[in-house]
Design a protein around this motif. Structure first.
Motif, PDB file in Angstrom:
ATOM      1  N   SER A   1      -8.000 -13.547   8.514  1.00  0.00           N
ATOM      2  CA  SER A   1      -7.802 -14.258   7.475  1.00  0.00           C
ATOM      3  C   SER A   1      -6.618 -13.309   6.651  1.00  0.00           C
ATOM      4  O   SER A   1      -5.633 -13.937   6.097  1.00  0.00           O
ATOM      5  CB  SER A   1      -8.940 -14.705   6.397  1.00  0.00           C
ATOM      6  N   TYR A   2      -7.063 -11.910   6.631  1.00  0.00           N
ATOM      7  CA  TYR A   2      -5.949 -11.190   5.788  1.00  0.00           C
ATOM      8  C   TYR A   2      -4.694 -10.846   6.620  1.00  0.00           C
ATOM      9  O   TYR A   2      -3.661 -10.901   5.835  1.00  0.00           O
ATOM     10  CB  TYR A   2      -6.673  -9.826   5.645  1.00  0.00           C
ATOM     11  N   VAL A   3      -4.873 -10.779   7.992  1.00  0.00           N
ATOM     12  CA  VAL A   3      -3.843 -10.913   8.754  1.00  0.00           C
ATOM     13  C   VAL A   3      -2.657 -11.966   8.428  1.00  0.00           C
ATOM     14  O   VAL A   3      -1.368 -11.778   8.413  1.00  0.00           O
ATOM     15  CB  VAL A   3      -3.964 -10.428  10.278  1.00  0.00           C
ATOM     16  N   ALA A   4      -3.487 -13.304   8.635  1.00  0.00           N
ATOM     17  CA  ALA A   4      -2.716 -14.596   8.454  1.00  0.00           C
ATOM     18  C   ALA A   4      -2.047 -14.376   7.043  1.00  0.00           C
ATOM     19  O   ALA A   4      -0.827 -14.859   6.926  1.00  0.00           O
ATOM     20  CB  ALA A   4      -3.539 -15.629   8.514  1.00  0.00           C
ATOM     21  N   ARG A   5      -2.680 -14.041   5.948  1.00  0.00           N
ATOM     22  CA  ARG A   5      -1.924 -14.091   4.800  1.00  0.00           C
ATOM     23  C   ARG A   5      -1.033 -13.154   4.682  1.00  0.00           C
ATOM     24  O   ARG A   5       0.095 -13.158   3.973  1.00  0.00           O
ATOM     25  CB  ARG A   5      -3.025 -13.893   3.754  1.00  0.00           C
ATOM     26  N   ALA A   6      -0.952 -11.958   5.240  1.00  0.00           N
ATOM     27  CA  ALA A   6      -0.047 -11.015   5.028  1.00  0.00           C
ATOM     28  C   ALA A   6       1.161 -11.278   5.574  1.00  0.00           C
ATOM     29  O   ALA A   6       2.292 -11.136   5.378  1.00  0.00           O
ATOM     30  CB  ALA A   6      -0.420  -9.686   5.950  1.00  0.00           C
ATOM     31  N   LEU A   7       0.947 -12.212   6.928  1.00  0.00           N
ATOM     32  CA  LEU A   7       2.237 -12.688   7.673  1.00  0.00           C
ATOM     33  C   LEU A   7       2.945 -13.765   6.667  1.00  0.00           C
ATOM     34  O   LEU A   7       4.204 -13.673   6.753  1.00  0.00           O
ATOM     35  CB  LEU A   7       1.905 -13.315   8.941  1.00  0.00           C
ATOM     36  N   SER A   8       2.242 -14.361   5.758  1.00  0.00           N
ATOM     37  CA  SER A   8       3.035 -15.573   5.185  1.00  0.00           C
ATOM     38  C   SER A   8       3.850 -14.718   3.780  1.00  0.00           C
ATOM     39  O   SER A   8       4.519 -15.140   3.166  1.00  0.00           O
ATOM     40  CB  SER A   8       1.899 -16.536   4.583  1.00  0.00           C
ATOM     41  N   ASP A   9       3.247 -13.384   3.413  1.00  0.00           N
ATOM     42  CA  ASP A   9       4.035 -12.689   2.498  1.00  0.00           C
ATOM     43  C   ASP A   9       4.835 -11.735   2.564  1.00  0.00           C
ATOM     44  O   ASP A   9       5.758 -11.425   1.977  1.00  0.00           O
ATOM     45  CB  ASP A   9       2.732 -11.861   1.748  1.00  0.00           C
TER      46      ASP A   9
ATOM     47  N   ALA B   1       1.271  -5.595   2.178  1.00  0.00           N
ATOM     48  CA  ALA B   1       0.493  -4.204   2.463  1.00  0.00           C
ATOM     49  C   ALA B   1      -1.114  -4.578   2.191  1.00  0.00           C
ATOM     50  O   ALA B   1      -1.792  -3.609   2.796  1.00  0.00           O
ATOM     51  CB  ALA B   1       1.292  -3.187   1.602  1.00  0.00           C
ATOM     52  N   GLU B   2      -1.305  -4.849   0.828  1.00  0.00           N
ATOM     53  CA  GLU B   2      -2.572  -4.932   0.494  1.00  0.00           C
ATOM     54  C   GLU B   2      -3.328  -5.759   1.481  1.00  0.00           C
ATOM     55  O   GLU B   2      -4.659  -5.174   1.700  1.00  0.00           O
ATOM     56  CB  GLU B   2      -2.920  -5.203  -1.059  1.00  0.00           C
ATOM     57  N   ASP B   3      -2.823  -6.802   2.108  1.00  0.00           N
ATOM     58  CA  ASP B   3      -3.744  -7.642   3.027  1.00  0.00           C
ATOM     59  C   ASP B   3      -3.797  -6.939   4.091  1.00  0.00           C
ATOM     60  O   ASP B   3      -5.177  -6.835   4.785  1.00  0.00           O
ATOM     61  CB  ASP B   3      -2.986  -8.925   3.173  1.00  0.00           C
ATOM     62  N   VAL B   4      -2.881  -6.281   4.625  1.00  0.00           N
ATOM     63  CA  VAL B   4      -3.008  -5.371   5.997  1.00  0.00           C
ATOM     64  C   VAL B   4      -4.183  -4.333   5.702  1.00  0.00           C
ATOM     65  O   VAL B   4      -5.001  -3.966   6.531  1.00  0.00           O
ATOM     66  CB  VAL B   4      -1.769  -4.747   6.353  1.00  0.00           C
ATOM     67  N   ARG B   5      -4.138  -3.662   4.711  1.00  0.00           N
ATOM     68  CA  ARG B   5      -5.031  -2.523   4.198  1.00  0.00           C
ATOM     69  C   ARG B   5      -6.556  -3.273   4.281  1.00  0.00           C
ATOM     70  O   ARG B   5      -7.490  -2.623   4.758  1.00  0.00           O
ATOM     71  CB  ARG B   5      -4.801  -2.047   2.810  1.00  0.00           C
ATOM     72  N   LEU B   6      -6.654  -4.321   3.538  1.00  0.00           N
ATOM     73  CA  LEU B   6      -8.103  -5.218   3.669  1.00  0.00           C
ATOM     74  C   LEU B   6      -8.401  -5.343   4.965  1.00  0.00           C
ATOM     75  O   LEU B   6      -9.528  -5.368   5.322  1.00  0.00           O
ATOM     76  CB  LEU B   6      -8.015  -6.254   2.604  1.00  0.00           C
ATOM     77  N   ALA B   7      -7.532  -5.975   5.884  1.00  0.00           N
ATOM     78  CA  ALA B   7      -7.768  -6.285   7.530  1.00  0.00           C
ATOM     79  C   ALA B   7      -8.269  -4.875   8.046  1.00  0.00           C
ATOM     80  O   ALA B   7      -9.267  -5.216   8.753  1.00  0.00           O
ATOM     81  CB  ALA B   7      -6.778  -6.857   7.979  1.00  0.00           C
ATOM     82  N   ALA B   8      -7.695  -3.822   7.833  1.00  0.00           N
ATOM     83  CA  ALA B   8      -8.022  -2.774   8.511  1.00  0.00           C
ATOM     84  C   ALA B   8      -9.391  -2.169   7.859  1.00  0.00           C
ATOM     85  O   ALA B   8     -10.437  -1.889   8.878  1.00  0.00           O
ATOM     86  CB  ALA B   8      -7.199  -1.554   8.197  1.00  0.00           C
ATOM     87  N   ARG B   9      -9.750  -2.430   6.608  1.00  0.00           N
ATOM     88  CA  ARG B   9     -11.112  -1.948   6.436  1.00  0.00           C
ATOM     89  C   ARG B   9     -12.073  -2.880   6.794  1.00  0.00           C
ATOM     90  O   ARG B   9     -13.249  -2.437   7.279  1.00  0.00           O
ATOM     91  CB  ARG B   9     -10.993  -2.245   4.687  1.00  0.00           C
TER      92      ARG B   9
ATOM     93  N   LEU C   1       1.498  -1.271   8.312  1.00  0.00           N
ATOM     94  CA  LEU C   1       1.289  -0.887   6.926  1.00  0.00           C
ATOM     95  C   LEU C   1       2.197   0.372   6.624  1.00  0.00           C
ATOM     96  O   LEU C   1       2.788   0.162   5.390  1.00  0.00           O
ATOM     97  CB  LEU C   1      -0.357  -0.283   6.891  1.00  0.00           C
ATOM     98  N   ALA C   2       2.593   0.992   7.813  1.00  0.00           N
ATOM     99  CA  ALA C   2       3.465   2.295   7.382  1.00  0.00           C
ATOM    100  C   ALA C   2       4.996   1.649   6.971  1.00  0.00           C
ATOM    101  O   ALA C   2       5.510   2.195   6.129  1.00  0.00           O
ATOM    102  CB  ALA C   2       3.420   3.033   8.738  1.00  0.00           C
ATOM    103  N   MET C   3       5.230   0.728   7.863  1.00  0.00           N
ATOM    104  CA  MET C   3       6.363  -0.046   7.483  1.00  0.00           C
ATOM    105  C   MET C   3       6.549  -0.822   6.180  1.00  0.00           C
ATOM    106  O   MET C   3       7.583  -0.682   5.299  1.00  0.00           O
ATOM    107  CB  MET C   3       6.745  -1.198   8.527  1.00  0.00           C
TER     108      MET C   3
END
Length: 446
Positions: free
Chosen positions: A395-403, A412-420, A163-165
């Motif tokens: 599911s959020y991590v997989a979607r983040a990879l595609s974006d 970044a938002e998907d990674v944030r949601l995965a952490a949550r 997320l930092a990157m």
């Protein structure tokens, strides 16, 4: 917390010793009111308990000052004689002194809210109390010790690094940053995605250790299922008669195999029937079998040519138990075994009335259960709640990879949601209704 709570921490009923716990700001005044002089913190002292001029008992008293206590609050324990009258007198005295009876799980909830435990560790406490087998004890103790939380925290750290990157690429697009800084988030996300995939593939193991490995005994009426059940559990758990359709409901019996909790179910004989009650039993048998971890199809070996009709019901991994093998034609059994072992079924020959044969089957089942439930790593989920949040995070991590590289803001938002989602498992963030549901499953006094 402004109120002080109390509860009987040991089982109700007659016993040598009963333990009553107290926690909250009025702990020390309560101890002084009952004992006269409070013992030093963390040192057990023998004290006579008195209330309103009446002697209650002579008790061992322990006091703990915050935050060095289980709940993180001032707390105390009264170890009194375990007679019902003694316990009731002490509990009545605590009510008179203004204390409140604790709700189920309230001591552990206060420990969570005071930072002594996270939510996954608190659930481990409940599992440790309920543990019936060595495997359950080890799993629950590991969870209390933080094994589950440490795994989630490591995954969360990977997400924070990624997320930092991603946020750097979003917030400082015109700064002198290395090219394709967002792409540097991809390796960590790939690693996490692979670990979450592996965890989800193993997701049922922790829950099966906790709740029990389910074995269904299936077959036609009078195949010997009830006799086999009684032999496995070594008692008369099911009625055995020569009348077809005697078993009309699912009979679940717990036992321990290979150190693991197992639920063995005797089911209604599967056949077409016009009897409404028996038909309902057959429906329940099929439903239980669908959720079973292992299914044993019990077949009458003496009438094996006419009873083996499994084509539409068998699934990979099922076992075929050829019962009454001691009075059956060997050639018939050989033919059936060759047919179904070729389909991947494990075939067992026995007589359900033979103690030696049942012992052998029990050993085989114990080895199978131990192999299915043992694992090199601590399971990633021990409750349905954990499984749901892991699925959400994956599911959020997989979607983040595609974006990544396309829509960095969305990634970044998907990674944030995965952490949550992972934080909800340990209780870093969680709504009130989830906390209430978790702690309501605890016993009073814990």
């Amino acid at each position: 917390m402004t109120d002080t709570i109390f509860a009987l921490a040991t089982a109700a009923g007659r016993a040598a010793v009963a333990v009553v716990r107290v926690s909250g700001p009025a702990t020390q005044p309560t101890v002084e009111a009952l004992c006269g002089k409070a013992p030093k913190p963390r040192l057990a002292a023998l004290r006579k308990l008195r209330h309103q001029g009446v002697d209650l008992d002579e008790a061992l008293v322990l006091r703990f000052e915050r935050p060095a206590s289980y709940t993180g609050e001032d707390s105390a324990e009264f170890h009194v004689h375990g007679g019902r009258a003694v316990v009731e007198a002490l509990l009545s005295a605590l009510v008179d002194l203004g204390l409140r009876l604790a709700e189920p799980g309230e001591f552990t909830r206060r420990a969570f809210e005071n930072g002594k435990l996270d939510l996954a560790q608190a659930e481990g406490v409940a599992d440790l109390i309920d543990a019936e087998t060595e495997a359950q004890r080890k799993q629950a103790l590991g969870q209390v010790g933080g094994a589950l939380s440490q795994r989630y925290d490591r995954w969360r750290d990977l997400l924070i690094q990624s997320l930092a990157m991603l946020e750097a690429a979003v917030d400082f697009p015109d700064e002198d940053l290395p090219e394709e800084v967002a792409e540097r988030a991809r390796p960590g996300l790939r690693l996490l995605n692979a670990e979450l995939d592996a965890a989800l593939a193993d997701i049922s193991r922790g829950r099966r250790v906790r709740d029990g490995f389910r074995i269904a005994l299936l077959g036609a009426p009078n195949a010997g299922k009830s006799t086999l059940l009684n032999g496995l559990v070594e008692r008369d758990a099911a009625i055995v008669t020569d009348t077809p359709g005697t078993t009309r409901d699912v009979i679940e019996v717990p036992l321990v195999l290979g150190g693991y909790k197992v639920l063995v179910a005797d089911t209604a004989g599967i056949r077409e029937t016009a009897d409404a009650i028996e038909a309902e039993g057959v429906r329940r048998a099929r439903a239980w079998a669908e959720e079973a971890d292992l299914r044993l199809w019990v077949v009458d070996g003496f009438h094996v040519k006419h009873t083996v009709k499994l084509e539409d019901a068998v699934r990979p991994g099922d076992w075929l138990v050829l019962n009454k093998a001691d009075i059956s034609e060997v050639s018939d059994l050989d033919a059936v075994e060759a047919r179904w072992s070729g389909e991947g079924m494990t075939v067992v020959r026995l007589s359900a009335k033979s103690g030696d044969a049942i012992s052998g089957l029990r050993e085989d089942l114990a080895a199978y259960v131990a192999d299915a439930l043992s694992g090199a790593e601590f399971p990633a989920a021990t409750r349905l709640r954990h499984a749901e949040r892991l699925t959400e995070a994956q599911s959020y991590v997989a979607r983040a990879l595609s974006d990544v590289g396309l829509e960095v803001e969305l990634a970044a938002e998907d990674v944030r949601l995965a952490a949550r989602a992972l934080e909800k498992i340990t209780g870093r963030v969680d709504p009130e209704d989830v906390l209430s549901r978790v702690f309501s499953t605890f016993c009073i006094g814990k």
